[in-house]
Design an enzyme around this catalytic site. Structure first.
Site, PDB file in Angstrom:
ATOM      1  N   LYS A 296       0.887  -1.165   0.000  1.00  0.00           N
ATOM      2  CA  LYS A 296       0.000   0.000   0.000  1.00  0.00           C
ATOM      3  C   LYS A 296       0.925   1.215   0.000  1.00  0.00           C
ATOM      4  O   LYS A 296       1.410   1.649   1.039  1.00  0.00           O
ATOM      5  CB  LYS A 296      -0.884  -0.026   1.260  1.00  0.00           C
ATOM      6  CG  LYS A 296      -2.218   0.668   1.124  1.00  0.00           C
ATOM      7  CD  LYS A 296      -2.145   2.139   0.797  1.00  0.00           C
ATOM      8  CE  LYS A 296      -1.858   3.002   2.002  1.00  0.00           C
ATOM      9  NZ  LYS A 296      -1.594   4.419   1.651  1.00  0.00           N
TER      10      LYS A 296
ATOM     11  N   GLU B 132       9.927   1.530  10.598  1.00  0.00           N
ATOM     12  CA  GLU B 132      10.949   2.553  10.382  1.00  0.00           C
ATOM     13  C   GLU B 132      10.220   3.886  10.454  1.00  0.00           C
ATOM     14  O   GLU B 132       9.437   4.227   9.553  1.00  0.00           O
ATOM     15  CB  GLU B 132      11.631   2.340   9.028  1.00  0.00           C
ATOM     16  CG  GLU B 132      12.379   1.004   8.989  1.00  0.00           C
ATOM     17  CD  GLU B 132      13.065   0.703   7.671  1.00  0.00           C
ATOM     18  OE1 GLU B 132      12.680   1.263   6.638  1.00  0.00           O
ATOM     19  OE2 GLU B 132      13.998  -0.122   7.690  1.00  0.00           O
TER      20      GLU B 132
ATOM     21  N   CYS C 201      13.940  10.866   6.284  1.00  0.00           N
ATOM     22  CA  CYS C 201      13.854  10.614   7.726  1.00  0.00           C
ATOM     23  C   CYS C 201      15.191  10.831   8.414  1.00  0.00           C
ATOM     24  O   CYS C 201      15.253  11.103   9.605  1.00  0.00           O
ATOM     25  CB  CYS C 201      13.371   9.190   7.958  1.00  0.00           C
ATOM     26  SG  CYS C 201      14.402   7.991   7.095  1.00  0.00           S
TER      27      CYS C 201
ATOM     28  N   GLU D 135       9.599  16.678  14.977  1.00  0.00           N
ATOM     29  CA  GLU D 135      10.022  16.476  13.586  1.00  0.00           C
ATOM     30  C   GLU D 135       9.220  17.414  12.675  1.00  0.00           C
ATOM     31  O   GLU D 135       7.988  17.413  12.699  1.00  0.00           O
ATOM     32  CB  GLU D 135       9.769  15.023  13.153  1.00  0.00           C
ATOM     33  CG  GLU D 135      10.251  14.743  11.747  1.00  0.00           C
ATOM     34  CD  GLU D 135       9.902  13.334  11.251  1.00  0.00           C
ATOM     35  OE1 GLU D 135       8.741  12.909  11.414  1.00  0.00           O
ATOM     36  OE2 GLU D 135      10.791  12.660  10.701  1.00  0.00           O
TER      37      GLU D 135
HETATM   38  P1  NAD Z   1       2.493   8.582   7.241  1.00  0.00           P
HETATM   39  O1  NAD Z   1       2.704   7.825   8.496  1.00  0.00           O
HETATM   40  O2  NAD Z   1       1.527   9.699   7.244  1.00  0.00           O
HETATM   41  O3  NAD Z   1       2.035   7.607   6.068  1.00  0.00           O
HETATM   42  C1  NAD Z   1       2.801   6.490   5.698  1.00  0.00           C
HETATM   43  C2  NAD Z   1       1.892   5.444   5.089  1.00  0.00           C
HETATM   44  O4  NAD Z   1       1.013   4.942   6.101  1.00  0.00           O
HETATM   45  C3  NAD Z   1       1.010   5.946   3.965  1.00  0.00           C
HETATM   46  O5  NAD Z   1       0.971   4.951   2.962  1.00  0.00           O
HETATM   47  C4  NAD Z   1      -0.349   6.095   4.643  1.00  0.00           C
HETATM   48  O6  NAD Z   1      -1.446   5.978   3.766  1.00  0.00           O
HETATM   49  C5  NAD Z   1      -0.322   4.930   5.616  1.00  0.00           C
HETATM   50  N1  NAD Z   1      -1.204   5.057   6.784  1.00  0.00           N
HETATM   51  C6  NAD Z   1      -1.548   6.176   7.452  1.00  0.00           C
HETATM   52  N2  NAD Z   1      -2.351   5.863   8.500  1.00  0.00           N
HETATM   53  C7  NAD Z   1      -2.503   4.512   8.492  1.00  0.00           C
HETATM   54  C8  NAD Z   1      -3.218   3.588   9.302  1.00  0.00           C
HETATM   55  N3  NAD Z   1      -3.917   3.992  10.365  1.00  0.00           N
HETATM   56  N4  NAD Z   1      -3.164   2.277   8.998  1.00  0.00           N
HETATM   57  C9  NAD Z   1      -2.444   1.837   7.941  1.00  0.00           C
HETATM   58  N5  NAD Z   1      -1.756   2.678   7.126  1.00  0.00           N
HETATM   59  C10 NAD Z   1      -1.776   3.995   7.397  1.00  0.00           C
HETATM   60  O7  NAD Z   1       3.960   9.076   6.806  1.00  0.00           O
HETATM   61  P2  NAD Z   1       4.322  10.026   5.594  1.00  0.00           P
HETATM   62  O8  NAD Z   1       3.840  11.395   5.911  1.00  0.00           O
HETATM   63  O9  NAD Z   1       3.912   9.375   4.330  1.00  0.00           O
HETATM   64  O10 NAD Z   1       5.932   9.987   5.643  1.00  0.00           O
HETATM   65  C11 NAD Z   1       6.705  10.854   6.406  1.00  0.00           C
HETATM   66  C12 NAD Z   1       7.143  10.199   7.709  1.00  0.00           C
HETATM   67  O11 NAD Z   1       7.841   8.980   7.420  1.00  0.00           O
HETATM   68  C13 NAD Z   1       8.128  11.041   8.503  1.00  0.00           C
HETATM   69  O12 NAD Z   1       7.785  10.964   9.867  1.00  0.00           O
HETATM   70  C14 NAD Z   1       9.467  10.359   8.260  1.00  0.00           C
HETATM   71  O13 NAD Z   1      10.434  10.569   9.257  1.00  0.00           O
HETATM   72  C15 NAD Z   1       9.042   8.927   8.185  1.00  0.00           C
HETATM   73  N6  NAD Z   1      10.045   8.121   7.476  1.00  0.00           N
HETATM   74  C16 NAD Z   1      10.824   7.245   8.168  1.00  0.00           C
HETATM   75  C17 NAD Z   1      11.805   6.514   7.517  1.00  0.00           C
HETATM   76  C18 NAD Z   1      12.699   5.547   8.244  1.00  0.00           C
HETATM   77  O14 NAD Z   1      13.359   4.770   7.572  1.00  0.00           O
HETATM   78  N7  NAD Z   1      12.757   5.559   9.554  1.00  0.00           N
HETATM   79  C19 NAD Z   1      11.980   6.667   6.144  1.00  0.00           C
HETATM   80  C20 NAD Z   1      11.164   7.571   5.470  1.00  0.00           C
HETATM   81  C21 NAD Z   1      10.193   8.292   6.138  1.00  0.00           C
END
Ligand code: NAD
Length: 491
Positions: free
Chosen positions: A183, A259, A293, A395
């Site tokens: 997804k 992650e 991230c 963040e």
């Molecule tokens: P997000 O958590 O808003 O969304 C990530 C994914 O989760 C999307 O596909 C979204 O549709 C899905 N999602 C959201 N709510 C959900 C739920 N309740 N159940 C299942 N799926 C759900 O994150 P984002 O805004 O897309 O990305 C940015 C964040 O990701 C930042 O906090 C960044 O630090 C983090 N990030 C971490 C890493 C790492 O390796 N640690 C890498 C990249 C990004």
């Protein structure tokens, strides 16, 4: 929001080897211009169920019967097919994210192919432990482990490095013989569906790779994580989303790998190679418009060089070329969406309210072109905030950092570690003893000395605290995506 052509393309789900539409659709927007570039078929609960069922069927069928070397060969074919369609992937990623073409060509797409190659090679090279065990009767036993797939793996990914982070999970999951339902982020759906075309070309059996598009709560993301036939969930995204997913999967005790977010520190000592540190920190703060991230949002600089360093970092920030993502010389693109821009700009306002001194940026650039409808913000540097300020603690995920002075190594370590996150840190010093000493005190998953964002893909990757659960990378990925069955045979 300005709309593009009324006949925009449709990005479809991929279920059981077929491209399928959804009952509803949502818009895919180019963040550089605000123009709708595609419609996305949203998978409903029934389609997510079909995807999971097809993944389960693949485990019993053609995919489940593949040997290790056959799986490795398939993964290499996927990598070949990505490389063959390199320009297509780059164009899709640039249109979805607004990131500069130079970055997508140097980082995102090559890493996607590399992810498949690394795990294909690792799988073939990896063995498991086996022991000749002593027994009281002297006959002994042979004790060894075998690797089995977990089953159907649900993969949920964010928008910042869409293809890179998706393939970082898909490749080891497939290598270990699992089938997957992915997804991708609703903001960046294109490359997951393009990867489905590549999977077909590479002969990956139907059902081994499925794509469902949609959102999180009460949409495809949640339908996937709550599905009883999904055996494990791997997720990259915000810490709060990780917590929500954890609550969803708790009832069925699924293994999770998370992650999550970061509020990463960089520590610059007075004995650093000054020019190298300025360039390195500039990259660590501004790459991908700060939407990595691992980006540094907190920079600690030793007192003696503080003013000179801030001045030099300002010059770097102000020399960055913002604008057209498809121009080869562009260095910074927009943020991913208008909502995310509002969030970042709200932190820019908050920083001023919290007493920050704006060294550079702090607003929105003006182009006088179509990019004024995009979601750009200026690269921004603050100083003068208290360590307790929200802008130093939370963040932001934009092209912004706060720079603060420190007097001693102990003080720098204490400030860097004073966070609920723990993803990454970087240390800039020419004293390697100090580099090792400080690196070992960092409460994070990865520490760089005199570099940033450099990593052998066989090494562990993950975070502590709010930054995640578990490690992926190399054998750590293979171990997460497998069940190890311990077998003991009395001889
Ligand atoms: P997000 O958590 O808003 O969304 C990530 C994914 O989760 C999307 O596909 C979204 O549709 C899905 N999602 C959201 N709510 C959900 C739920 N309740 N159940 C299942 N799926 C759900 O994150 P984002 O805004 O897309 O990305 C940015 C964040 O990701 C930042 O906090 C960044 O630090 C983090 N990030 C971490 C890493 C790492 O390796 N640690 C890498 C990249 C990004």
């Amino acid at each position: 929001m300005p709309r593009g052509s009324s006949r925009v393309k449709l990005i479809q789900n991929y279920v059981d080897g077929n491209f399928v539409s959804g009952k509803s659709r949502f818009a895919d927007v180019n963040p550089a211009t605000g123009v709708v570039i595609a419609e996305v078929a949203e998978a409903d609960k029934e389609q997510v169920d079909q995807a999971v069922q097809s993944a389960r069927k693949a485990l019993r069928g053609d995919w489940g019967r593949k040997s290790v070397s056959e799986r490795a060969a398939h993964l290499h074919r996927v990598a070949d097919a990505i490389e063959k369609r390199f320009d297509c992937f780059v164009a899709a990623e640039v249109a979805d994210t607004g990131k500069p073409i130079a970055l997508a060509s140097r980082l995102d797409v090559p890493r996607a192919a590399a992810n498949f190659r690394v795990f294909a090679n690792l799988l073939q090279a990896s063995g498991l432990e086996s022991f000749q065990t002593e027994t009281p009767d002297g006959k002994g036993a042979l004790n060894y482990a075998v690797r089995k797939p977990l089953g159907v793996v649900g993969i949920i990914t964010p928008w910042n490095l869409p293809l890179l982070l998706l393939t970082w999970k898909v490749a080891p999951a497939l290598a270990c013989g699992n089938s997957v339902v992915v997804k991708p982020s609703e903001e960046t759906p294109a490359t997951a569906t393009l990867l489905a075309e590549v999977m077909q070309e590479a002969g990956i059996p139907d059902g081994a790779y499925n794509v469902v598009h949609g959102f999180g709560p009460n949409s495809a993301g949640e339908f996937l994580t709550q599905h009883p036939n999904v055996n494990a969930v791997t997720f990259t995204g915000e810490s709060a989303t990780g917590a929500a997913i954890m609550r969803t999967v708790a009832a069925s005790v699924k293994p999770v790998s998370f992650e999550l977010g970061g509020k990463n520190a960089a520590i610059v000592f007075e004995d650093c190679d000054f020019e190298e540190a300025v360039r390195g920190i500039s990259e660590a703060v501004f790459l991908n418009t700060g939407q990595v991230c691992l980006c540094a949002e907190r920079v600690y600089v030793q007192q003696n060089i503080f003013d000179r360093f801030v001045e030099a970092l300002k010059r770097e920030a102000e020399s960055l070329r913002l604008g057209a993502p498809m121009e080869s010389t562009t260095q910074l693109g927009p943020l991913i969406s208008s909502q995310h821009r509002d969030k970042v700009l709200s932190y820019y306002r908050l920083a001023r309210e919290e007493g920050a001194i704006t060294v550079s940026g702090g607003g929105v650039p003006e182009f006088g072109t179509e990019f004024d409808h995009g979601f750009y913000v200026q690269p921004t540097i603050y100083t003068g905030l208290a360590e307790t300020a929200r802008c130093v603690k939370e963040e932001i995920f934009g092209p912004v950092c706060h720079v603060a002075p420190f007097a001693s190594e102990e003080e720098a370590v204490a400030m860097a570690n004073d966070t609920k996150y723990g993803l990454a840190a970087s240390i800039w010093t020419s004293n390697l003893k100090r580099g090792h000493r400080v690196a070992q005190q960092m409460n994070v998953g990865i520490t760089w000395v005199n570099c940033w964002f450099l990593r052998d893909l066989r090494t562990p990757f993950g975070g502590v605290g709010l930054s995640g659960i578990g490690r992926e990378g190399g054998m750590h990925s293979l171990n997460f995506y497998s069940e190890l069955n311990n077998i003991c045979i009395r001889l």
